[in-house]
Design a protein around this motif. Structure first.
Motif, PDB file in Angstrom:
ATOM      1  N   GLY A 135     -85.135   0.465  14.092  1.00  0.00           N
ATOM      2  CA  GLY A 135     -83.951   0.713  13.379  1.00  0.00           C
ATOM      3  C   GLY A 135     -82.213   1.745  14.024  1.00  0.00           C
ATOM      4  O   GLY A 135     -81.378   1.902  13.073  1.00  0.00           O
ATOM      5  N   GLU A 136     -82.555   2.482  15.006  1.00  0.00           N
ATOM      6  CA  GLU A 136     -81.814   3.323  15.822  1.00  0.00           C
ATOM      7  C   GLU A 136     -80.919   2.301  16.133  1.00  0.00           C
ATOM      8  O   GLU A 136     -79.931   2.374  16.320  1.00  0.00           O
ATOM      9  CB  GLU A 136     -82.378   4.343  15.867  1.00  0.00           C
ATOM     10  N   ILE A 137     -81.325   1.165  16.501  1.00  0.00           N
ATOM     11  CA  ILE A 137     -80.255   0.467  17.934  1.00  0.00           C
ATOM     12  C   ILE A 137     -79.196  -0.219  16.480  1.00  0.00           C
ATOM     13  O   ILE A 137     -77.914  -0.538  16.361  1.00  0.00           O
ATOM     14  CB  ILE A 137     -81.134  -0.558  17.886  1.00  0.00           C
ATOM     15  N   SER A 151     -76.509   2.840  16.040  1.00  0.00           N
ATOM     16  CA  SER A 151     -75.902   3.553  16.871  1.00  0.00           C
ATOM     17  C   SER A 151     -75.140   2.572  17.780  1.00  0.00           C
ATOM     18  O   SER A 151     -74.329   2.307  17.787  1.00  0.00           O
ATOM     19  CB  SER A 151     -77.613   3.723  17.796  1.00  0.00           C
ATOM     20  N   LEU A 152     -75.560   0.704  17.350  1.00  0.00           N
ATOM     21  CA  LEU A 152     -75.217  -0.325  17.907  1.00  0.00           C
ATOM     22  C   LEU A 152     -74.482  -1.147  17.212  1.00  0.00           C
ATOM     23  O   LEU A 152     -73.657  -1.983  17.510  1.00  0.00           O
ATOM     24  CB  LEU A 152     -75.524  -0.727  18.533  1.00  0.00           C
ATOM     25  N   ASP A 153     -74.331  -0.904  15.808  1.00  0.00           N
ATOM     26  CA  ASP A 153     -73.550  -1.609  14.618  1.00  0.00           C
ATOM     27  C   ASP A 153     -74.858  -3.049  14.835  1.00  0.00           C
ATOM     28  O   ASP A 153     -73.645  -3.493  15.037  1.00  0.00           O
ATOM     29  CB  ASP A 153     -72.478  -1.534  14.304  1.00  0.00           C
ATOM     30  N   ALA A 154     -75.502  -3.074  15.293  1.00  0.00           N
ATOM     31  CA  ALA A 154     -76.237  -5.058  15.485  1.00  0.00           C
ATOM     32  C   ALA A 154     -77.036  -5.149  13.979  1.00  0.00           C
ATOM     33  O   ALA A 154     -77.600  -4.499  13.506  1.00  0.00           O
ATOM     34  CB  ALA A 154     -77.048  -4.644  16.681  1.00  0.00           C
ATOM     35  N   ALA A 155     -76.409  -6.109  13.594  1.00  0.00           N
ATOM     36  CA  ALA A 155     -77.633  -6.425  12.135  1.00  0.00           C
ATOM     37  C   ALA A 155     -78.515  -7.230  12.748  1.00  0.00           C
ATOM     38  O   ALA A 155     -79.139  -6.907  12.002  1.00  0.00           O
ATOM     39  CB  ALA A 155     -76.210  -7.483  11.686  1.00  0.00           C
ATOM     40  N   ASN A 156     -78.991  -7.592  13.987  1.00  0.00           N
ATOM     41  CA  ASN A 156     -79.771  -8.248  14.290  1.00  0.00           C
ATOM     42  C   ASN A 156     -80.676  -7.596  15.482  1.00  0.00           C
ATOM     43  O   ASN A 156     -80.829  -8.518  16.186  1.00  0.00           O
ATOM     44  CB  ASN A 156     -80.424 -10.067  13.965  1.00  0.00           C
ATOM     45  N   GLU A 195     -91.285  -4.085  18.557  1.00  0.00           N
ATOM     46  CA  GLU A 195     -90.571  -2.029  19.276  1.00  0.00           C
ATOM     47  C   GLU A 195     -90.934  -2.019  20.639  1.00  0.00           C
ATOM     48  O   GLU A 195     -91.217  -2.894  21.371  1.00  0.00           O
ATOM     49  CB  GLU A 195     -91.178  -1.186  18.552  1.00  0.00           C
ATOM     50  N   VAL A 196     -89.626  -1.639  21.439  1.00  0.00           N
ATOM     51  CA  VAL A 196     -89.695  -1.080  22.639  1.00  0.00           C
ATOM     52  C   VAL A 196     -90.459  -0.152  23.077  1.00  0.00           C
ATOM     53  O   VAL A 196     -90.919   0.693  22.851  1.00  0.00           O
ATOM     54  CB  VAL A 196     -88.915  -0.782  23.102  1.00  0.00           C
TER      55      VAL A 196
END
Length: 217
Positions: A48-50, A53-58, A79-80
């Motif tokens: 969710g943070e990714i 923060s990176l405006d990443a849709a997927n 998850e990492v």
């Protein structure tokens, strides 16, 4: 083996920077953001943070790309849980940095954290031969304190990395409390076990890992 030869061999077994250079700009930024998150938050970025923060849709697609390059380790939910040199999985190598208590994947990884982030780091580990506790205080390449002895060494048991180096090669980079312990450890497989002084090991760790944080252009 010289420092340059050791780095060449490490890059051959685990070419992290080479793999990073194959990524897109947003993938590199994500990889670097994950590394910074361990030190800044005490944990890796969540999906969710990714997205935010990176405006990443997927984010799953981006993380799958990093996992395929063995730049990160993911759990069953995607998850990492790790990004060299860090992991949230329990290891024998604890690094205290920036108010956080983190796990390093191996002894060499632990020595990389201070020069990577220009922060003082305290390392807690144990001797792979005697199980005696080991503590180091590090600032960049300088080892300010070493316990139980300033004669401690780092050992590498050279082997090919499997699909995930975090669960193979990284388990074979260890601290040894002194020369006697190191010689006992090396004697088990002298043809593939190599010893390094702590200062040399810190230089190798820095030169191997610091390029991963170079600015993306």
């Amino acid at each position: 083996m010289t420092t340059a030869e050791t780095l060449y061999r490490l890059h051959g077994l685990l070419p992290l920077k080479e793999r990073q250079l194959r990524l897109s700009q947003i993938e590199v930024k994500l990889h670097q953001a994950i590394l910074h998150s361990f030190v800044e938050r005490g944990r890796p970025l969540a999906k969710g943070e990714i997205s935010r923060s990176l405006d990443a849709a997927n984010p799953d697609t981006l993380l799958d790309r990093l996992r395929a390059c063995d730049l990160v380790v993911l759990d069953g939910r995607g998850e990492v849980v790790g990004a060299y040199p860090f992991t949230i999985e329990k290891t024998h190598h604890v690094v205290e940095v920036n108010g956080h208590r983190l796990q390093a994947m191996c002894a060499l990884d632990a020595l990389a954290v201070s020069p990577m982030f220009d922060l003082e780091v305290q390392i807690h580990s144990r001797c792979a031969s005697s199980q005696v506790p080991i503590r180091l205080l590090q600032r960049d390449l300088e080892l300010l304190e070493m316990e139980p002895s300033e004669d401690l060494l780092l050992g590498i048991h050279w082997q090919e990395a499997t699909t995930c180096a975090a669960h193979s090669l990284c388990r074979e980079m260890v601290f040894l409390k002194d020369l006697d312990a190191a010689m006992r450890w090396q004697k088990i497989a002298p043809e593939v076990r190599e010893l390094f002084g702590p200062q040399e090991a810190a230089r190798i760790a820095a030169q191997f890992f610091m390029p991963l944080l170079q600015e993306v252009t």
